[in-house]
Structure formats: C-alpha cells, structure tokens
Design an enzyme around this catalytic site. Structure first.
Site, mmCIF file in Angstrom:
data_model
loop_
_atom_site.group_PDB
_atom_site.id
_atom_site.type_symbol
_atom_site.label_atom_id
_atom_site.label_comp_id
_atom_site.label_asym_id
_atom_site.label_seq_id
_atom_site.Cartn_x
_atom_site.Cartn_y
_atom_site.Cartn_z
ATOM 1 C CE LYS A 27 -4.386 0.729 0.073
ATOM 2 N NZ LYS A 27 -5.325 0.105 -0.877
HETATM 3 P P1 NAD Z 1 -13.639 7.297 -3.213
HETATM 4 O O1 NAD Z 1 -12.686 8.401 -2.609
HETATM 5 O O2 NAD Z 1 -13.899 6.864 -4.428
HETATM 6 O O3 NAD Z 1 -14.713 7.681 -2.346
HETATM 7 C C1 NAD Z 1 -14.775 8.029 -1.336
HETATM 8 C C2 NAD Z 1 -16.517 8.322 -0.643
HETATM 9 O O4 NAD Z 1 -16.444 8.803 0.769
HETATM 10 C C3 NAD Z 1 -16.466 9.718 -1.555
HETATM 11 O O5 NAD Z 1 -18.327 9.416 -1.130
HETATM 12 C C4 NAD Z 1 -17.028 10.516 -0.129
HETATM 13 O O6 NAD Z 1 -17.810 11.921 -0.084
HETATM 14 C C5 NAD Z 1 -16.940 8.952 1.304
HETATM 15 N N1 NAD Z 1 -16.389 10.307 2.991
HETATM 16 C C6 NAD Z 1 -15.479 10.126 3.494
HETATM 17 N N2 NAD Z 1 -14.727 10.035 4.314
HETATM 18 C C7 NAD Z 1 -16.291 9.659 5.073
HETATM 19 C C8 NAD Z 1 -16.805 9.534 6.244
HETATM 20 N N3 NAD Z 1 -15.823 10.366 7.443
HETATM 21 N N4 NAD Z 1 -18.177 9.961 6.594
HETATM 22 C C9 NAD Z 1 -19.085 9.206 5.349
HETATM 23 N N5 NAD Z 1 -18.550 9.061 3.802
HETATM 24 C C10 NAD Z 1 -17.579 9.810 3.812
HETATM 25 O O7 NAD Z 1 -13.372 5.693 -2.799
HETATM 26 P P2 NAD Z 1 -13.392 4.610 -2.763
HETATM 27 O O8 NAD Z 1 -12.034 4.132 -3.699
HETATM 28 O O9 NAD Z 1 -14.896 4.781 -3.023
HETATM 29 O O10 NAD Z 1 -13.492 4.249 -1.652
HETATM 30 C C11 NAD Z 1 -13.793 3.585 -0.217
HETATM 31 C C12 NAD Z 1 -13.159 2.580 0.991
HETATM 32 O O11 NAD Z 1 -12.976 1.444 -0.038
HETATM 33 C C13 NAD Z 1 -11.860 3.009 1.279
HETATM 34 O O12 NAD Z 1 -11.703 1.935 2.260
HETATM 35 C C14 NAD Z 1 -10.589 2.247 0.442
HETATM 36 O O13 NAD Z 1 -9.416 1.889 0.436
HETATM 37 C C15 NAD Z 1 -11.993 0.616 -0.075
HETATM 38 N N6 NAD Z 1 -10.851 0.151 -1.158
HETATM 39 C C16 NAD Z 1 -11.291 0.773 -2.620
HETATM 40 C C17 NAD Z 1 -11.563 -0.303 -3.805
HETATM 41 C C18 NAD Z 1 -11.515 0.139 -5.049
HETATM 42 O O14 NAD Z 1 -11.284 -0.371 -5.670
HETATM 43 N N7 NAD Z 1 -11.848 1.516 -4.743
HETATM 44 C C19 NAD Z 1 -10.673 -1.383 -3.629
HETATM 45 C C20 NAD Z 1 -12.039 -1.957 -2.651
HETATM 46 C C21 NAD Z 1 -11.254 -1.218 -1.160
#
Ligand code: NAD
Length: 423
Positions: free
Chosen positions: A111
C-alpha cells in the site's frame, strides 16, 4: 453517537494485528512463521518536493509499504489524504496480502500513501506530486515487483501519470506497472465497477445462505465514491432497495428507497451535495445513517466507523464491508453476539483487486477481454471465495472474519514453507 473509542481501538494497524493474532493462534502457526508474516517486508518513506502553482515549493511525505511478496509481486493502492499515517499504510498493506490470498490470486500485499489534501491541490500540483512520488519509487515498483492501483483520493488519471513516469524511467511503455488505468492505456473493462460488483455478489451469496429474498431487501450504503456509488447502482438495478446513503457531506434515509440513477446524476453530473438531493428523505449525519433500519449495511467510505461504542446500534442482518477496516477489532465481538452476518473487507471488497489481477494479466498478454468475460470471471472468483470462507468458518467454529484471515494466513504460510527462507 460519534465513534468515541480508545486510541488503540482506532489504530488500524492494531486492529489488523488483533485479528491476525487470533487467526494465527487458531491455526497454531509456528512462531517463526508468525513473526515473518506479522511484519512488513519493506517500508519506504519519501519526501516529495513539489513546485506549487503559487511559485513556492512544498515537501510532501509519502510512503510505500511492501507487506509480502511470498505469493507473487505486491499489489495495493495509493492513497492521497491529509490524515495518511505510516501505521495506516502498514495495516492496509497487510490487508492486501490477506485479501489476495482469500481470493487466491498470485499477489502479495502493498500500500502507498501521500499526506496531502487533493481537494486543495490543482490538477497540475497533483500530477507533479504523483510523478515525483513515482520517480522516487521507480526501483521498488514494476509488473514483477509491486503493482499500485487507485485508492482514496486517487483515480484513473493518477494511474496514467504513474504509468507514464515509470515508463519514461525504464525507457519503454509498461502498462502492467499499475492497474485501474484508463481503458485506452491498457485498463480493463469492468475494473471501475469491480469492487461494487464484488460487494453485490457477496450480498447475493449471503442472502442465499440466510434464505432471504433479494427483491426489496433494504440496503444502507455509507460512502458514495467509487465503491459506494457503484454498489448502490448495481444493487438498485438488481432489485435491492437502497434506503440509506451518505458521503462526507452527510447522509439521507428514506424507507421508500432512492432513485439511485437520479441521485448519481445529482451528485456527479450536477455536482450537487448528496444531502441536498431533492427527492431525498430524512437528513442525518454520515455516521448516524449506519444505525438506521435495514437488512444490509455496506460501509464503503473510511475506517473505524463501527466501533465498540456504537456496534450495538447496528440494525442490519448482514454487514458487507466495502471499505477497508470500517469495523474495529473490539466491535467484532459485539456484532457476533448480535448475530450479524459479517462479510469482512478482505472478502467483501476483493472484487477490485480481482479485476486488477485480470488487468495485469491482460496487459502482460497484450490481449484484452470483453466486459462480459471479465464480469463472469469475477463472479466465479467471488462466489467461490465466499463459499470457502463460510465453509472454513463453519468447520473451525469461528466468525467469517477470523475464517477469512485463517484461510489467507494458511495459504501464505504454505507458500512460504515451500519457498523456504533465503539466507
Ligand atoms: P472514493 O474516494 O471514490 O470515495 C470515498 C467516499 O467516501 C466519498 O463519497 C466520500 O465523500 C466518502 N467519505 C469520505 N469520508 C467520509 C466520512 N467520514 N463519512 C462518510 N463518507 C465519507 O474512494 P473509494 O475508492 O470508493 O474507496 C472507499 C473505500 O473502499 C476505502 O476504504 C478504500 O480503501 C476501499 N476500497 C476501494 C477499492 C476500489 O476499487 N476503489 C477497492 C477495495 C477497497
């Protein structure tokens, strides 16, 4: 109620370690292997000097942690966020090792992160941060070494910059150095939707397991970014009723269910704040939305949302973790007592890394698959992994999270024993 818990509980590295220790103990992992798998392989800190648009220089701190290369090159996202810490990146790197092993793909875990606030930086500044960060890491990343991907605060464009910078340094275009790239640069069909699709497949499997019908099943999703919004759209189309949504600006609850395509249009096409959605329901804080009535809860935003202080308030029958680390270790026992069926992050959100693996394979073959093929293969991997975790839990009398860790640790330890320790 806000998530007020002890600092230890909220340290994601300690949360990850607590689960690792329980699972390693249940497996009877020998001490040497335990030590080997507990610690990361390598931790790199880089100081990134960047010329800002105002003519001044700033130095940003970045990290890359390699947790394991036992089963293949390391794989893991790059996060741009103001609160990135080395401990967080360590935990996320370890989770990637276990996640890749749960879905049985040939990667270890890594990471990366840069302490910066993307919302306060221009596109040019973000590009310069990305390129210098990549240049500093050139010798540590690569298709056979470590393959980054997007995470919080980074996206396809960031990956295009990483790919280009790396390619300039090694003097040939190397698309397989990152995944989550734009389609025109060697990205894969279905990658953008993969994590949300994997969330939905996991929920489908859990419903079948519990004998619950999908139509009208009430779902709350916290986070409306890549994972949350795609989960919402796919689940809405499949007949689930999305009754709660939230992003960083706040949450909405409507027991009649949201028109998700209209909500997506409001947030993404019109750029309006989610809580102001005109056909919305009751406005709540982004945390309070987690505790409303539903059948399935999908935290898909950030870490430490469900803690020892609030887990009793979860009303869902199924918790499917789209985010990494949304539940703290002490909250696990409370959810178990309540009989919540937990699909842990290292299974529930593994659709993303699975299609990242497909992207890496396609880049290396120079031969690209149709979207239907990608989705079919993803479905196969997710369903099979779900069955393996649930079977493992039942066979060993442990909850799904510990079962997923046990399955993963067992696979990595087995590979390590076969390889032996190079000395
Ligand atoms: P992103 O940046 O596209 O979206 C994050 C979302 O969370 C946004 O809508 C933001 O407004 C919201 N957010 C941020 N802080 C917040 C809070 N305190 N309360 C409520 N909402 C909040 O990110 P993503 O890619 O969707 O990733 C989200 C999670 O999923 C992370 O933990 C990431 O590590 C995990 N993840 C992502 C992927 C991927 O393919 N993108 C894969 C596995 C895991």
């Amino acid at each position: 109620m806000a998530a007020v818990a002890t600092p230890n509980e909220l340290n994601v590295y300690e949360s990850a370690e607590a689960r690792f220790e329980v699972a390693a103990d249940k497996l009877g992992l020998e001490e040497g292997l335990y030590k080997y798998l507990k610690y990361p392989n390598k931790e790199i800190t880089v100081y990134i000097p960047v010329a800002l648009d105002n003519g001044h220089f700033e130095v940003f701190v970045g990290y890359r942690v390699h947790h394991s290369i036992v089963r293949g090159p390391c794989k893991g996202g790059i996060r741009f966020a103001p609160d990135v810490t080395l401990d967080e990146i360590r935990a996320l790197a370890a989770w990637m090792t276990w996640k890749c092993a749960v879905v049985n793909i040939p990667f270890g875990g890594a990471k990366g992160g840069v302490i910066c606030d993307p919302s306060k930086l221009s596109n040019g500044e973000l590009e310069r941060i990305t390129r210098r960060y990549t240049a500093e890491l050139t010798e540590w990343i690569g298709p056979e070494r470590d393959v980054p991907a997007p995470d919080l605060g980074t996206n396809e464009q960031t990956m295009a910059w990483v790919m280009d910078t790396y390619s300039m340094h090694v003097r040939h275009t190397t698309t397989a150095v990152v995944t989550g790239k734009p389609l025109d640069l060697g990205g894969s069909h279905g990658r953008k939707e993969a994590t949300g699709r994997g969330v939905m497949i996991s929920c489908d499997k859990a419903l079948t397991k519990l004998g619950v019908k999908r139509d009208g099943c009430r779902v709350i999703i916290q986070g409306f970014g890549n994972v949350g919004s795609v989960s919402a759209l796919l689940m809405h189309r499949a007949g689930y009723k999305i009754v709660g949504v939230a992003d960083i600006h706040g949450g909405l609850y409507n027991e009649k269910g949201f028109n998700v395509p209209a909500l997506l249009d409001w947030v993404y096409a019109q750029g309006k704040p989610l809580p102001e959605f005109p056909a919305g329901g009751t406005k709540l804080s982004a945390q309070e939305v987690l505790f409303q009535t539903c059948d399935i809860l999908v935290p898909a935003a950030v870490e430490n949302q469900i803690t020892s202080q609030n887990a009793r308030r979860v009303q869902a029958r199924i918790l499917c973790e789209g985010a990494n680390g949304p539940t703290t270790a002490p909250a696990d026992a409370i959810l178990e007592q309540k009989g919540v069926f937990v699909i842990p992050d290292i299974l529930g959100n593994a659709g993303g890394v699975t299609v990242s693996y497909f992207e890496w394979v396609q880049d290396r073959q120079g031969f690209f698959w149709r979207e239907g093929e990608v989705n079919e293969r993803l479905q196969d991997v997710m369903e099979h992994s779900f069955d393996e975790v649930v079977r493992y839990a039942e066979a060993h009398g442990v909850n799904n999270r510990i079962a997923a860790y046990m399955l993963a640790i067992d696979r990595v330890a087995f590979a390590l024993k076969l390889r032996g320790i190079y000395a």
